[in-house]
Scaffold this motif. Structure first.
Motif, PDB file in Angstrom:
ATOM      1  N   ALA A 221     -34.076  -3.969   5.234  1.00  0.00           N
ATOM      2  CA  ALA A 221     -32.906  -3.576   6.077  1.00  0.00           C
ATOM      3  C   ALA A 221     -31.873  -2.917   5.291  1.00  0.00           C
ATOM      4  O   ALA A 221     -30.999  -2.181   5.568  1.00  0.00           O
ATOM      5  CB  ALA A 221     -32.286  -4.593   6.457  1.00  0.00           C
ATOM      6  N   LEU A 222     -31.696  -3.201   3.809  1.00  0.00           N
ATOM      7  CA  LEU A 222     -30.651  -2.631   3.248  1.00  0.00           C
ATOM      8  C   LEU A 222     -30.955  -1.142   2.784  1.00  0.00           C
ATOM      9  O   LEU A 222     -30.219  -0.488   2.125  1.00  0.00           O
ATOM     10  CB  LEU A 222     -30.489  -3.627   1.943  1.00  0.00           C
ATOM     11  N   GLY A 223     -32.098  -0.791   3.034  1.00  0.00           N
ATOM     12  CA  GLY A 223     -32.663   0.771   2.852  1.00  0.00           C
ATOM     13  C   GLY A 223     -32.197   1.380   3.787  1.00  0.00           C
ATOM     14  O   GLY A 223     -32.363   2.763   3.796  1.00  0.00           O
ATOM     15  N   PRO A 225     -29.475   3.323   6.413  1.00  0.00           N
ATOM     16  CA  PRO A 225     -28.042   3.787   6.196  1.00  0.00           C
ATOM     17  C   PRO A 225     -27.098   2.695   7.001  1.00  0.00           C
ATOM     18  O   PRO A 225     -25.954   2.646   6.343  1.00  0.00           O
ATOM     19  CB  PRO A 225     -28.270   5.053   7.147  1.00  0.00           C
ATOM     20  N   GLU A 226     -27.352   2.194   8.279  1.00  0.00           N
ATOM     21  CA  GLU A 226     -26.488   1.326   8.644  1.00  0.00           C
ATOM     22  C   GLU A 226     -27.240  -0.181   9.026  1.00  0.00           C
ATOM     23  O   GLU A 226     -27.555  -0.372  10.152  1.00  0.00           O
ATOM     24  CB  GLU A 226     -26.033   1.882   9.887  1.00  0.00           C
ATOM     25  N   PRO A 227     -27.412  -0.874   8.123  1.00  0.00           N
ATOM     26  CA  PRO A 227     -28.028  -2.061   8.372  1.00  0.00           C
ATOM     27  C   PRO A 227     -27.504  -3.325   9.037  1.00  0.00           C
ATOM     28  O   PRO A 227     -26.036  -3.241   9.137  1.00  0.00           O
ATOM     29  CB  PRO A 227     -28.227  -2.630   6.678  1.00  0.00           C
ATOM     30  N   ASP A 228     -27.955  -4.030   9.826  1.00  0.00           N
ATOM     31  CA  ASP A 228     -27.356  -5.082  10.686  1.00  0.00           C
ATOM     32  C   ASP A 228     -26.827  -6.118   9.874  1.00  0.00           C
ATOM     33  O   ASP A 228     -27.705  -7.191   9.595  1.00  0.00           O
ATOM     34  CB  ASP A 228     -28.419  -5.476  11.663  1.00  0.00           C
ATOM     35  N   LEU A 229     -25.826  -5.970   9.156  1.00  0.00           N
ATOM     36  CA  LEU A 229     -25.269  -6.758   8.022  1.00  0.00           C
ATOM     37  C   LEU A 229     -25.192  -8.480   8.739  1.00  0.00           C
ATOM     38  O   LEU A 229     -25.294  -9.506   8.034  1.00  0.00           O
ATOM     39  CB  LEU A 229     -23.915  -6.686   7.502  1.00  0.00           C
ATOM     40  N   ALA A 230     -24.890  -8.581  10.083  1.00  0.00           N
ATOM     41  CA  ALA A 230     -24.417  -9.948  10.723  1.00  0.00           C
ATOM     42  C   ALA A 230     -25.795 -10.389  10.727  1.00  0.00           C
ATOM     43  O   ALA A 230     -25.900 -11.624  10.483  1.00  0.00           O
ATOM     44  CB  ALA A 230     -23.928  -9.604  12.276  1.00  0.00           C
TER      45      ALA A 230
END
Length: 272
Positions: A221-223, A225-230
């Motif tokens: 996910a961290l790859g 551009p806009e990962p779902d950090l929640a």
């Protein structure tokens, strides 16, 4: 050990390890349309098996995969747009199915790993190659274009300049060069290849399924551009309430190997 056949793919299960074997040795494991479609079915079977901790992807008969089945391209060039789209969908879906397997995946690479073979290898989390393996990204030699997702994975692995050189020239490189540019994680002596992968797979399988699934989701996910950090935060926090933490902490204090019991059928679960 149990084997299940999906066309030219074999799904082999042994304890906490599953293997996907590309089994067309007479064609150096060239991947035809049926095989691309079969990857989707095999990946779904693995994802549904709570006992599988780690997956090894390999070829039969001394080659990983020589690439796409070029014989299909001859008829494809003369087909209508709907037929070409169906083929492209099969390739895309097969590669993405491998990339989306929730368990850690290791490509065991021996012999040829070219074109479509590189697509499947790059869709795996880790790549271990025998020193005699050969790699190539060869669409320019066929008048086609490497898929967008495959090109992104190639650039992520080796960087833009090395990716362009591979794509522009279509040349084959050896395992040592592949390791030097990051196409594979390491190249080992051919006689050590099986043992290296076995040791890596065993080290992974000994760990918490929750930790493995959450770590893979987080890194992937961290790859974006806009990962779902929640969602990623929830994965992290979920570990504190899990049975694996209780067992891992007890095992550490008792100075013994942990016996993790969490499976994806039980909570807490990494969100899909």
């Amino acid at each position: 050990m149990s084997d299940e056949r999906f066309g030219s793919l074999i799904l082999r299960r042994e304890g906490g390890r599953a293997s996907i074997v590309i089994d067309r040795p007479g064609k150096k494991n060239a991947i035809d349309e049926a095989a691309w479609r079969a990857f989707t079915d095999v990946a779904a079977a693995i994802a549904a098996d709570p006992e599988v901790a780690v997956v090894v992807v390999r070829g039969a008969g001394g080659a990983f995969s020589a690439g796409a089945d070029i014989g299909e391209f001859v008829t494809l060039a003369e087909a209508d747009e709907a037929r070409r789209d169906a083929f492209a969908d099969a390739v895309r879906d097969g590669e993405e199915a491998v990339a989306s397997i929730p368990q850690p995946t290791i490509a065991l690479i021996d012999g040829a790993c070219v074109g479509g073979g590189c697509q499947i290898a790059l869709a795996c989390d880790m790549r271990i190659a025998g020193a005699t393996a050969r790699f190539g990204v060869t669409p320019a030699k066929l008048g086609i274009v490497y898929p967008v997702a495959s090109t992104r994975r190639l650039v992520t692995a080796v960087g833009p300049s090395a990716a362009k050189e591979l794509l522009f020239t279509g040349r084959l490189i050896d395992a040592e060069t592949a390791a030097a540019i990051g196409l594979v994680d390491r190249a080992v002596r051919p006689e050590r290849l099986e043992a290296e992968v076995d040791e890596l797979a065993a080290a992974i399988a000994a760990n918490s399924r929750y930790s493995l699934a959450a770590a893979k989701r987080t890194v992937d996910a961290l790859g974006d551009p806009e990962p779902d950090l929640a969602a990623l935060e929830a994965l992290w926090r979920g570990g504190f309430s899990g049975e694996d933490l209780a067992e891992g902490a007890r095992a550490f204090l008792d100075k013994r190997p942990p016996r993790f019991t969490w499976r994806r059928a039980r909570g807490p679960q990494p969100a899909s």
